[in-house]
Design a protein around this motif. Structure first.
Motif, PDB file in Angstrom:
ATOM      1  N   ARG A 296       0.819  -1.225   0.000  1.00 23.45           N
ATOM      2  CA  ARG A 296       0.000   0.000   0.000  1.00 23.45           C
ATOM      3  C   ARG A 296       0.849   1.271   0.000  1.00 23.45           C
ATOM      4  N   ARG A 297       2.174   1.111   0.064  1.00 14.32           N
ATOM      5  CA  ARG A 297       3.085   2.250  -0.025  1.00 14.32           C
ATOM      6  C   ARG A 297       4.330   1.787  -0.774  1.00 14.32           C
ATOM      7  N   THR A 298       4.861   2.650  -1.659  1.00 16.08           N
ATOM      8  CA  THR A 298       5.990   2.262  -2.498  1.00 16.08           C
ATOM      9  C   THR A 298       7.144   3.237  -2.330  1.00 16.08           C
ATOM     10  N   PHE A 299       8.335   2.677  -2.080  1.00 19.47           N
ATOM     11  CA  PHE A 299       9.561   3.473  -2.063  1.00 19.47           C
ATOM     12  C   PHE A 299      10.358   3.120  -3.318  1.00 19.47           C
ATOM     13  N   ALA A 300      10.632   4.121  -4.149  1.00 19.50           N
ATOM     14  CA  ALA A 300      11.344   3.908  -5.413  1.00 19.50           C
ATOM     15  C   ALA A 300      12.737   4.521  -5.321  1.00 19.50           C
ATOM     16  N   PHE A 301      13.774   3.714  -5.585  1.00 25.66           N
ATOM     17  CA  PHE A 301      15.148   4.205  -5.588  1.00 25.66           C
ATOM     18  C   PHE A 301      15.343   5.161  -6.752  1.00 25.66           C
ATOM     19  N   GLN A 302      15.989   6.310  -6.469  1.00 27.04           N
ATOM     20  CA  GLN A 302      16.336   7.287  -7.484  1.00 27.04           C
ATOM     21  C   GLN A 302      17.823   7.160  -7.824  1.00 27.04           C
ATOM     22  N   GLU A 303      18.246   7.864  -8.867  1.00 26.63           N
ATOM     23  CA  GLU A 303      19.635   7.765  -9.314  1.00 26.63           C
ATOM     24  C   GLU A 303      20.625   8.260  -8.263  1.00 26.63           C
ATOM     25  N   ASN A 304      20.213   9.181  -7.406  1.00 29.60           N
ATOM     26  CA  ASN A 304      21.127   9.798  -6.441  1.00 29.60           C
ATOM     27  C   ASN A 304      21.129   9.115  -5.076  1.00 29.60           C
TER      28      ASN A 304
ATOM     29  N   GLY B  42       0.559   4.231  -2.237  1.00 29.86           N
ATOM     30  CA  GLY B  42      -0.140   3.314  -3.132  1.00 29.86           C
ATOM     31  C   GLY B  42       0.765   2.167  -3.567  1.00 29.86           C
ATOM     32  N   SER B  43       0.205   1.243  -4.343  1.00 21.91           N
ATOM     33  CA  SER B  43       0.939   0.065  -4.805  1.00 21.91           C
ATOM     34  C   SER B  43       1.722   0.395  -6.077  1.00 21.91           C
ATOM     35  N   TYR B  44       2.246  -0.633  -6.755  1.00 22.81           N
ATOM     36  CA  TYR B  44       3.095  -0.411  -7.931  1.00 22.81           C
ATOM     37  C   TYR B  44       2.353   0.344  -9.036  1.00 22.81           C
ATOM     38  N   SER B  45       1.122  -0.060  -9.340  1.00 24.36           N
ATOM     39  CA  SER B  45       0.378   0.600 -10.428  1.00 24.36           C
ATOM     40  C   SER B  45       0.121   2.071 -10.106  1.00 24.36           C
ATOM     41  N   ASP B  46      -0.136   2.378  -8.814  1.00 24.14           N
ATOM     42  CA  ASP B  46      -0.307   3.778  -8.404  1.00 24.14           C
ATOM     43  C   ASP B  46       0.997   4.545  -8.615  1.00 24.14           C
ATOM     44  N   TYR B  47       2.126   3.917  -8.209  1.00 24.60           N
ATOM     45  CA  TYR B  47       3.441   4.538  -8.392  1.00 24.60           C
ATOM     46  C   TYR B  47       3.708   4.791  -9.875  1.00 24.60           C
ATOM     47  N   LYS B  48       3.413   3.774 -10.726  1.00 27.31           N
ATOM     48  CA  LYS B  48       3.687   3.893 -12.156  1.00 27.31           C
ATOM     49  C   LYS B  48       2.872   5.027 -12.770  1.00 27.31           C
TER      50      LYS B  48
END
Length: 605
Positions: free
Chosen positions: A467-475, A483-489
């Protein structure tokens, strides 16, 4: 056109047949997904079709035009070979035409740029990419793929989806990725108890059709049972077999008795049991971590709550597993602190089956964890727990090392859940688990009374459990999405569109002479150079496209002239970049031309 036909295929590894009278036809254009529970023989059938393993019975007929390429689940590699050497070795094993430049191009598209790097220095996912690149680079009309999405990040999975959807040949593959199956496949075949069932349609169609088939089978069995009971009563009354009619009725009774439907009621059961969890769980305070001068995680903060359902995503090697190891206290952060509550009991489902003792018998391995296990239904024995996880009594004495890869993952999952954790950390849990097990695991997590952290590239699993997504950034930053993966996308795509829109507006402002202040609208117009560019840009794009086609032709003629090939490759890279810039410029100029035309029409009014 029929590419390959298998008739009455049989295969056994023990006294019990693994595959029995399997019939399968693969036509050009078929995109077939092969599914079934772990240990049902999926990989074995794939190897038989690929010609890697011999069948014990039946026949396989191949078209003279068949050109098949096979990707094993765990490709063997030589750590001393370079990426390019290993890719060419994989390609040579396919016995199909494949030029080195084609492997180079495919490796680049899969994110591997250092062709001289030793294989031993690559991660598991990168090694799999080398094999995938070689298989896709070959001139085939049938791709046979065993778990191509395992260890792949979301961007690579999306690339593979797009590639296979547009691939003109046939595909025969095993995958647990349900979105992948749904988008690519037009046929689903399922191995069940040694038999093969075929469903014409994608995965969603398979689900509905299989449910109908099962219901029809049960309805037929109920009808058979009703007739059987009546005939049994007649037999018990002592019917005399004096007449032909009576003899025929007795014969039909025995036929009814022999035609009993074997109903498979062995369903994987997971009882959601966890230890008591206090108020303080895990507090992450500004942690950072670097390796070899590269910052993987930069100033990450989060307080884990009791019912959190977190998904962590990012490219291979970005630091996801490193973050999990810091959360568990296995490695220390360079900066910041992590505090864990006194009642926290972490269950860690790793990628590599940590602690799975291969030389133990299954029952010994499980009973060493606990002889009796508390469930929501009370206490059950280790043997009963094994049966709940689809390990029948005749398997309890088998050595762990003799299980299939999927069965090992299922046993490993059982060993984690038996310890009743209250914080579950799952690192790529979908690798090597069959779809049936994944479905039950997802149901288990619905009722799990604790916190959940999932690292996965399986988009369906993330959508289903987080229900919550942490996405790694380049830095090294981790961006928090609710939200889930589809919400993140969806949010990420929206952010990307917004960035493009702002960049476009900035270019338009700079071209039209506006400085961003409210000086009133100016009439849109081409500069002299823009007008000239607009008149010739279509020809420029066509010239670049023609040159790219010529470069491909020249590359195919290079043979072993590596220096010339490298020069052509660099020119191709430059031409592709120039073409992309020209396409963006074409879009800007055409939009400006449309604005000029609209402005003229409004002025006429």
């Amino acid at each position: 056109m029929i590419l390959i036909s298998a008739e009455n295929i049989k295969k056994s590894y023990t006294e019990k047949p693994l595959l029995e009278n399997i019939n399968l036809t693969i036509n050009s254009g078929d995109k077939i997904g092969l599914i079934g529970v772990n240990g049902s023989g999926k990989s074995t059938l794939l190897k038989i079709i690929a010609g890697v393993t011999d069948e014990e019975g039946g026949t396989i007929t191949e078209s003279n035009q068949l050109k098949k390429a096979y990707l094993p689940q765990n490709p063997e590699f030589d750590g001393n070979l370079t990426v390019m050497e290993q890719a060419m070795k994989y390609a040579s094993m396919q016995h199909l035409p494949c030029e080195e430049y084609e492997c180079q191009s495919m490796l680049t598209r899969l994110g591997l740029y250092d062709f001289d790097k030793k294989m031993e220095l690559l991660s598991g996912g990168q090694r799999k990419k080398v094999a995938i690149a070689a298989v896709l680079a070959c001139e085939s009309n049938l791709l046979i793929l065993d778990e191509p999405t395992n260890h792949m990040d979301s961007d690579i999975i999306t690339f593979l989806e797009d590639y296979l959807v547009s691939y003109k040949g046939a595909v025969f593959m095993i995958t647990h990725d349900r979105y992948f199956l749904d988008r690519i496949c037009n046929v689903i075949v399922e191995i069940e108890k040694g038999l093969l069932y075929s469903y014409e349609g994608n995965y969603d169609y398979y689900l509905s059709t299989k449910a109908m088939r099962k219901e029809m089978e049960l309805a037929s069995e109920r009808k058979r049972l009703a007739i059987y009971k009546k005939e049994l009563a007649w037999i018990r009354r002592g019917a005399q077999a004096r007449t032909t009619k009576a003899k025929g009725r007795i014969q039909r009774f025995h036929q009814l008795e022999d035609s009993k439907l074997e109903v498979d009621d062995s369903v994987l059961e997971m009882s959601s049991v966890s230890s008591r969890l206090g108020k303080k769980i895990i507090e992450i305070n500004g942690i950072s971590k670097s390796f070899s001068g590269e910052k993987l995680i930069d100033n990450f903060e989060y307080t884990l709550l009791r019912n959190d359902r977190l998904g962590i995503i990012g490219k291979n090697g970005c630091g996801k597993t490193t973050l999990l190891n810091m959360i568990m206290g296995r490695i220390e952060p360079d900066e910041g602190t992590i505090e864990r509550g006194d009642t926290v009991k972490i269950g860690y489902f790793s990628q590599h089956n940590e602690g799975l003792e291969e030389d133990k018998r299954i029952i010994k391995f499980v009973s060493d964890i606990a002889t009796n296990i508390r469930t929501v239904d009370g206490y059950i024995s280790a043997s009963q727990m094994l049966e709940r996880f689809l390990f029948p009594p005749h398997m309890h004495s088998i050595l762990v090392k003799n299980l299939s890869g999927g069965e090992k993952r299922r046993l490993y999952l059982l060993s984690i859940l038996m310890k009743a954790p209250n914080v579950l950390i799952l690192d790529e849990p979908t690798n090597d688990l069959d779809i049936a097990t994944l479905t039950v695991l997802e149901d288990y997590l619905d009722d799990f009374e604790g916190a959940l952290i999932v690292v996965s590239h399986d988009r369906y699993f993330l959508d289903r459990t987080t229900r919550r997504t942490f996405a790694f950034q380049e830095n090294g930053q981790l961006k928090n999405y609710n939200g889930s993966y589809s919400d993140y996308k969806a949010k990420r795509d929206m952010e990307e569109e917004e960035r493009k829109k702002e960049a476009k507006q900035e270019r338009q402002r700079s071209k039209s002479g506006q400085d961003g202040r409210n000086n009133g609208p100016k009439a849109p117009k081409f500069t002299y150079s823009e007008q000239k560019e607009f008149e010739t840009i279509d020809d420029d794009i066509a010239a670049l496209e023609n040159r790219l086609a010529e470069i491909d032709g020249e590359m195919s003629q290079c043979g072993s002239d590596y220096s010339k090939l490298q020069s052509l490759y660099e020119e191709k890279d430059g031409a592709e970049t120039a073409l992309l810039e020209k396409m963006e410029r074409w879009e800007y100029l055409n939009n400006l031309a449309e604005e000029i035309e609209r402005y003229k029409q409004e002025k006429r009014k």
